[in-house]
Design an enzyme around this catalytic site. Structure first.
Site, mmCIF file in Angstrom:
data_model
loop_
_atom_site.group_PDB
_atom_site.id
_atom_site.type_symbol
_atom_site.label_atom_id
_atom_site.label_comp_id
_atom_site.label_asym_id
_atom_site.label_seq_id
_atom_site.Cartn_x
_atom_site.Cartn_y
_atom_site.Cartn_z
ATOM 1 N N LYS A 64 62.098 25.699 48.837
ATOM 2 C CA LYS A 64 62.020 24.283 48.492
ATOM 3 C C LYS A 64 63.024 23.508 49.346
ATOM 4 O O LYS A 64 64.155 23.953 49.517
ATOM 5 C CB LYS A 64 62.334 24.118 46.994
ATOM 6 C CG LYS A 64 61.850 22.823 46.401
ATOM 7 C CD LYS A 64 61.756 22.901 44.883
ATOM 8 C CE LYS A 64 61.250 21.604 44.310
ATOM 9 N NZ LYS A 64 60.932 21.701 42.887
ATOM 10 N N GLU A 109 54.761 22.867 27.129
ATOM 11 C CA GLU A 109 54.980 21.910 26.038
ATOM 12 C C GLU A 109 54.354 22.390 24.734
ATOM 13 O O GLU A 109 54.911 22.176 23.648
ATOM 14 C CB GLU A 109 54.409 20.544 26.419
ATOM 15 C CG GLU A 109 55.211 19.809 27.500
ATOM 16 C CD GLU A 109 54.946 20.287 28.917
ATOM 17 O OE1 GLU A 109 54.030 21.115 29.111
ATOM 18 O OE2 GLU A 109 55.650 19.832 29.838
ATOM 19 N N ARG A 154 50.123 16.875 25.785
ATOM 20 C CA ARG A 154 49.541 18.201 25.958
ATOM 21 C C ARG A 154 49.693 19.064 24.707
ATOM 22 O O ARG A 154 48.958 20.017 24.508
ATOM 23 C CB ARG A 154 50.232 18.883 27.137
ATOM 24 C CG ARG A 154 49.686 20.203 27.448
ATOM 25 C CD ARG A 154 50.106 20.663 28.807
ATOM 26 N NE ARG A 154 49.343 20.032 29.853
ATOM 27 C CZ ARG A 154 49.288 20.478 31.110
ATOM 28 N NH1 ARG A 154 49.958 21.541 31.450
ATOM 29 N NH2 ARG A 154 48.577 19.865 32.021
HETATM 30 C C1 LIG Z 1 52.854 19.383 31.904
HETATM 31 C C2 LIG Z 1 53.992 19.008 32.791
HETATM 32 N N1 LIG Z 1 55.257 19.200 32.359
HETATM 33 C C3 LIG Z 1 56.297 18.848 33.149
HETATM 34 C C4 LIG Z 1 56.089 18.305 34.374
HETATM 35 C C5 LIG Z 1 57.255 17.841 35.223
HETATM 36 N N2 LIG Z 1 57.313 18.603 36.471
HETATM 37 C C6 LIG Z 1 56.854 18.123 37.636
HETATM 38 S S1 LIG Z 1 57.031 19.182 38.900
HETATM 39 C C7 LIG Z 1 57.786 20.306 37.914
HETATM 40 C C8 LIG Z 1 58.256 21.604 38.493
HETATM 41 C C9 LIG Z 1 57.157 22.343 39.113
HETATM 42 O O1 LIG Z 1 57.658 23.513 39.657
HETATM 43 P P1 LIG Z 1 56.751 24.348 40.639
HETATM 44 O O2 LIG Z 1 55.372 24.449 40.105
HETATM 45 O O3 LIG Z 1 57.451 25.628 40.927
HETATM 46 O O4 LIG Z 1 56.659 23.448 41.937
HETATM 47 P P2 LIG Z 1 57.811 23.116 42.993
HETATM 48 O O5 LIG Z 1 58.277 21.720 42.670
HETATM 49 O O6 LIG Z 1 58.909 24.115 42.863
HETATM 50 O O7 LIG Z 1 57.121 23.206 44.291
HETATM 51 C C10 LIG Z 1 57.883 19.841 36.595
HETATM 52 C C11 LIG Z 1 58.525 20.560 35.501
HETATM 53 C C12 LIG Z 1 54.754 18.127 34.775
HETATM 54 N N3 LIG Z 1 54.445 17.562 35.934
HETATM 55 N N4 LIG Z 1 53.738 18.486 33.966
#
Ligand SMILES: Cc1ncc(C[n+]2csc(CCOP(=O)(O)OP(=O)(O)O)c2C)c(N)n1
Length: 638
Positions: free
Chosen positions: A285, A371, A399
């Site tokens: 990242k 969630e 959700r």
């Molecule tokens: C249902 C839901 N909960 C929380 C979020 C907030 N959120 C956005 S990106 C993220 C992290 C995602 O991590 P990953 O899938 O590993 O992607 P990366 O950013 O590391 O590429 C979170 C928790 C979301 N978008 N959707």
């Protein structure tokens, strides 16, 4: 494609079809240019930076190998799609990202045919991709479907529901697991540990074995290049991984920043794979931008920043944020009551629960992006006498609605729901707006539903929720900073179902639920000045409603306006229902309900969105004037 050596390749690539004309050896240069373009754009707009930087090579490789948009490429969450947008005809608008009338910060079907599925909430890509893969089969269309999902997003149940189904259907679906060992915060949970074990090579086998296995699976036609790729890769996973048990052919881990690894693997999968395939790609990242690589959150989401130093613009706050007031108040209550525990679904920083984690690590749980689980987990804790605060954003609580209904509300369990990001959230747009929580919670029997009018009220509500043990209770508060009101030493316990009169008038009553109170008070000044003595009340509760207060406002004023930063069906609807039931609408009362409009409002600054919705000072005044049949729509300062 021919090009002068000094000509930037990116200038020649407007669409993936241009990209496919490049030589493989040109792609690293394109990746460098794409990275720089993205860094420059986000430095001007702010937004999600780290995730996009991590998938630059992967995005190029996918568009190079697959025939998008006919082949469907779905990004999970969509926050990593900026490089994809630049490569798919949107480079000229990339500096409008997340601005009013600009590009969305996520994928959107309406924006481009290269965005076959919109997202912003996580963990939906495998399900959507499976639907598309099955559709292609039913249509007898030769089309590949690729879902790119992060390791963080892989913590949600929905991803497993989809894997389970895909394995059983033997569908022609390609899942690319983008493993950067980060969610927004460091990832949590057994799955994350499992992926780390796979990536650390404990279960690798040599490339000869892998070659045999791949040949057996993909047919004899394994590209020679794959052998080279395997020599560079750290190894390939042997059979028996969880994904294989679920019916996927599992490839990887491979280096997601190396075209030598990505291209041959993707080409082989494109040409030979029949059933579901999971490619485990390891990325970093924030890759390629040192300030992001060095940052603890890998620059997940940033303000505008200086490209040279990486320093982000700091907007000097006038008041503490609602989130920080909540966090401090929760820690304060938790110090006095050891039954208080906190739960976050992968948002420790966003919800402020990192503060509780700091003080009481054993009483704070980051359950991952989960969630639904978070809510039922909280219900279990409540059933055993604990006082769980399940701190979620309004939009993500959606959700977990059945868990709220079935596991919490029907059983009358005292789960506390601090609801952050209630109302308009600005740049993240309609997918993230906190619109519906009041509507969907206030319909549930036995629920207590509160909204804080300012940060002092929020402190009272944290204390009230901590003290309230008779059933579920929620309190909503918006993104951003408070109004700067002095905070009490400790919150007070509010009387359940009692609002308050903030300012007494006689002709017009403004009944506010939540932080629209400030604009209601400002509007009241204008109305007073216009000869309409105005009462302003803070309802505090959408459920139970303060019946006495509403009766009094309805019977002693000519106009009653309810105001909330929430959808139709929320507080105003509850008030209307009560007035109708009581026959209080029969006496000529002029009542209007101000709510968010019944449309998906596009991103803009929250104050602009509130103005468009008529929920600001001017909008309130105009509503009163119209209700009274006054033609003069007054100009209002401020
Ligand atoms: C249902 C839901 N909960 C929380 C979020 C907030 N959120 C956005 S990106 C993220 C992290 C995602 O991590 P990953 O899938 O590993 O992607 P990366 O950013 O590391 O590429 C979170 C928790 C979301 N978008 N959707």
């Amino acid at each position: 494609m021919t090009h002068m050596p000094e000509t930037p390749l990116l200038d020649q690539v407007h669409y993936p079809s241009d990209l496919r004309k490049l030589e493989d050896r040109d792609l690293p240069q394109l990746a460098r240019e794409l990275r720089n373009e993205m860094i420059d754009a986000v430095s001007r707009t702010g937004g999600h930076l780290g995730a996009g930087l991590g998938v630059v090579e992967l995005t190029i490789a996918i568009h190079n190998v697959f025939n998008t948009p006919n082949d469907r490429l779905i990004f999970d969450v969509g926050h990593q799609c900026y490089p994809h947008k630049i490569l798919t005809g949107r480079r000229d608008r990339i500096r409008t990202l997340r601005q009013e009338d600009g590009l969305s910060g996520f994928t959107r079907r309406a924006e481009s045919e290269y965005d076959p599925f919109g997202a912003a909430h996580s963990s939906t890509s495998i399900s959507a991709g499976l639907g598309m893969a099955v559709a292609a089969e039913l249509d007898k269309t030769d089309r590949r479907v690729i879902a790119v999902i992060g390791d963080g997003a892989m913590s949600a149940g929905m991803a497993y529901e989809a894997l389970n189904n895909a394995g059983a259907l033997d569908a022609r679906l390609i899942v690319i697991l983008n493993d950067n060992d980060m969610s927004i915060a460091p990832p949590t949970g057994a799955m994350s540990a499992y992926l780390a074990r796979l990536a650390s090579g404990r279960t690798y086998m040599g490339f000869r074995d892998f070659g045999k296995k791949l040949t057996a699976y993909l047919g004899k036609n394994v590209d020679r290049a794959i052998t080279r790729a395997v020599e560079h890769a750290r190894g390939y996973v042997t059979g028996g991984t969880m994904f294989e048990e679920m019916g996927f052919y599992h490839i990887g881990p491979i280096d997601g920043h190396s075209f030598d690894h990505l291209l041959p693997v993707l080409r082989n999968v494109r040409d030979h794979a029949q059933g579901p395939v999971l490619i485990h790609v390891v990325t970093q990242k924030g890759k390629g931008y040192p300030p992001a690589e060095a940052a603890a959150d890998k620059y997940h989401g940033v303000n505008k920043f200086d490209v040279i130093t990486g320093a982000q613009a700091k907007v000097k706050p006038n008041a503490p944020s609602y989130t920080s007031v909540f966090a401090d108040a929760l820690v304060q209550e938790a110090m006095l009551d050891e039954k208080i525990v906190g739960i976050t679904a992968a948002m420790p920083n966003g919800t402020g629960l990192d503060k509780l984690q700091e003080f009481f690590p054993a009483r704070c749980f980051d359950v991952g992006i989960a969630e639904q689980h978070a809510v039922t987990f909280a219900a279990g804790l409540a059933a055993e006498g604990f006082k769980p605060f399940a701190a979620l954003y309004s939009t993500f609580l959606q959700r977990a609605y059945d868990q709220v209904v079935h596991d919490v509300a029907i059983q009358g369990l005292p789960v506390r729901f601090p609801i952050d990001r209630a109302g308009f959230v600005g740049a993240d747009g309609p997918t993230h707006a906190g619109s519906f929580d009041t509507a969907f919670l206030a319909t549930l029997p036995g629920f207590v539903v509160m909204a804080a009018a300012d940060e002092a009220e929020l402190k009272h509500m944290v204390r009230t929720a901590a003290a309230y043990d008779l059933g579920p209770i929620s309190f909503r508060y918006p993104r951003g900073e408070g109004v700067g009101i002095e905070l009490p030493e400790r919150g007070e316990i509010l009387q359940i179902g009692k609002g308050r009169i903030v300012k007494q008038g006689s002709k017009v009553a403004l009944l506010s639920f939540g932080t629209r109170l400030a604009d209601s008070l400002a509007a009241a000044e204008d109305l007073d000045a216009a000869g309409l003595p105005t009462t302003v009340a803070d309802a505090r509760f959408a459920k139970p409603l303060d019946h006495d207060l509403i009766r009094q406002l309805a019977s002693h004023h000519e106009v009653l306006i309810t105001i909330e930063e929430g959808s139709v069906g929320g507080f105003g609807s509850q008030v209307m229902q009560f007035l109708a039931t009581e026959g209080l609408l029969d006496n000529g009362l002029k009542i209007r309900t101000l709510v968010m409009p019944d449309i998906w409002m596009e991103q803009a600054k929250p104050e602009v969105m509130n103005a468009k919705a008529g929920l600001d000072r001017a909008g309130i005044v105009q509503t009163v004037f119209k209700a009274l049949g006054r033609s003069r729509i007054i100009e209002v300062a401020g």
